[in-house]
Design a protein around this motif. Structure first.
Motif, PDB file in Angstrom:
ATOM      1  N   LYS A  19       0.991  -1.076   0.319  1.00 48.41           N
ATOM      2  CA  LYS A  19       0.182   0.137   0.111  1.00 48.41           C
ATOM      3  C   LYS A  19       1.013   1.020  -0.055  1.00 48.41           C
ATOM      4  CE  LYS A  19      -0.514   0.556   4.943  1.00 48.41           C
ATOM      5  NZ  LYS A  19      -1.173   0.551   5.978  1.00 48.41           N
ATOM      6  N   LYS A  20       0.168   2.469  -0.355  1.00 48.94           N
ATOM      7  CA  LYS A  20       1.101   3.617  -0.407  1.00 48.94           C
ATOM      8  C   LYS A  20       1.161   4.137   1.130  1.00 48.94           C
ATOM      9  CE  LYS A  20       0.014   5.084  -4.791  1.00 48.94           C
ATOM     10  NZ  LYS A  20      -0.328   6.065  -5.974  1.00 48.94           N
ATOM     11  N   GLY A  21       2.379   4.465   1.354  1.00 48.39           N
ATOM     12  CA  GLY A  21       2.425   4.964   2.820  1.00 48.39           C
ATOM     13  C   GLY A  21       3.928   5.051   3.129  1.00 48.39           C
ATOM     14  N   GLY A  22       3.964   5.731   4.271  1.00 47.67           N
ATOM     15  CA  GLY A  22       5.273   5.912   4.911  1.00 47.67           C
ATOM     16  C   GLY A  22       6.322   7.004   4.109  1.00 47.67           C
ATOM     17  N   CYS A  23       7.353   7.208   4.786  1.00 48.76           N
ATOM     18  CA  CYS A  23       8.255   8.298   4.163  1.00 48.76           C
ATOM     19  C   CYS A  23       8.760   7.990   2.741  1.00 48.76           C
ATOM     20  CB  CYS A  23       9.285   8.697   5.004  1.00 48.76           C
ATOM     21  SG  CYS A  23      10.043   7.562   5.883  1.00 48.76           S
ATOM     22  N   ALA A  24       9.007   6.407   2.730  1.00 47.22           N
ATOM     23  CA  ALA A  24       9.603   5.970   1.442  1.00 47.22           C
ATOM     24  C   ALA A  24       8.686   5.681   0.316  1.00 47.22           C
ATOM     25  CB  ALA A  24      10.635   4.821   1.546  1.00 47.22           C
ATOM     26  N   GLY A  25       7.373   5.623   0.776  1.00 47.41           N
ATOM     27  CA  GLY A  25       6.378   5.816  -0.585  1.00 47.41           C
ATOM     28  C   GLY A  25       5.501   4.302  -0.666  1.00 47.41           C
TER      29      GLY A  25
END
Length: 126
Positions: free
Chosen positions: A35-41
């Protein structure tokens, strides 16, 4: 000729999947996705499977069942799933050839899709 597998899992990962399934009612395995998320994408997702989805890629090792969401297959192709238990962390780990970077905390990653032609050829030859 062997069965096509989007990912592979180590013996330790298979052991942990079996442990999870054994302690949950109606569990058949786990489902990997992204899923999309976090600081790396992007982030890996791990969910319990109570009803297998026929569209998922199914991987089995010694009675441990892992299902890969179709939308994640290009990002997880060639990944080795492992399980580690250390002083600081316990959980599944992923050695993914499609991962180009990760954030400092290790919770999110940058993934590039695998070559669609290579995935199609691997599926066709299995």
């Amino acid at each position: 000729m062997g069965r096509f597998a989007v990912i592979t899992m180590t013996e330790k990962a298979a052991d942990r999947v079996r442990e999870i399934v054994a302690t949950r009612d109606n569990a058949h395995g786990i489902r990997l996705g992204i899923k999309k998320g976090g600081c790396a994408g992007m982030e890996y997702t791990v969910d319990l499977v109570t009803e297998p989805n026929a569209k998922d890629d199914h991987i089995e090792r010694d009675g441990a069942h892992v299902y890969v969401a179709p939308e994640a297959a290009l990002f997880l192709f060639g990944t080795e799933m492992d399980f580690e238990q250390t002083t600081l962390r316990t959980g599944f780990t992923f050695r993914n050839p499609n991962q180009s970077s990760a954030c400092g905390c290790g919770e999110s990653v940058e993934l590039k899709p695998a070559d669609l032609k290579a995935l199609a050829e691997a599926r066709a030859s299995a």
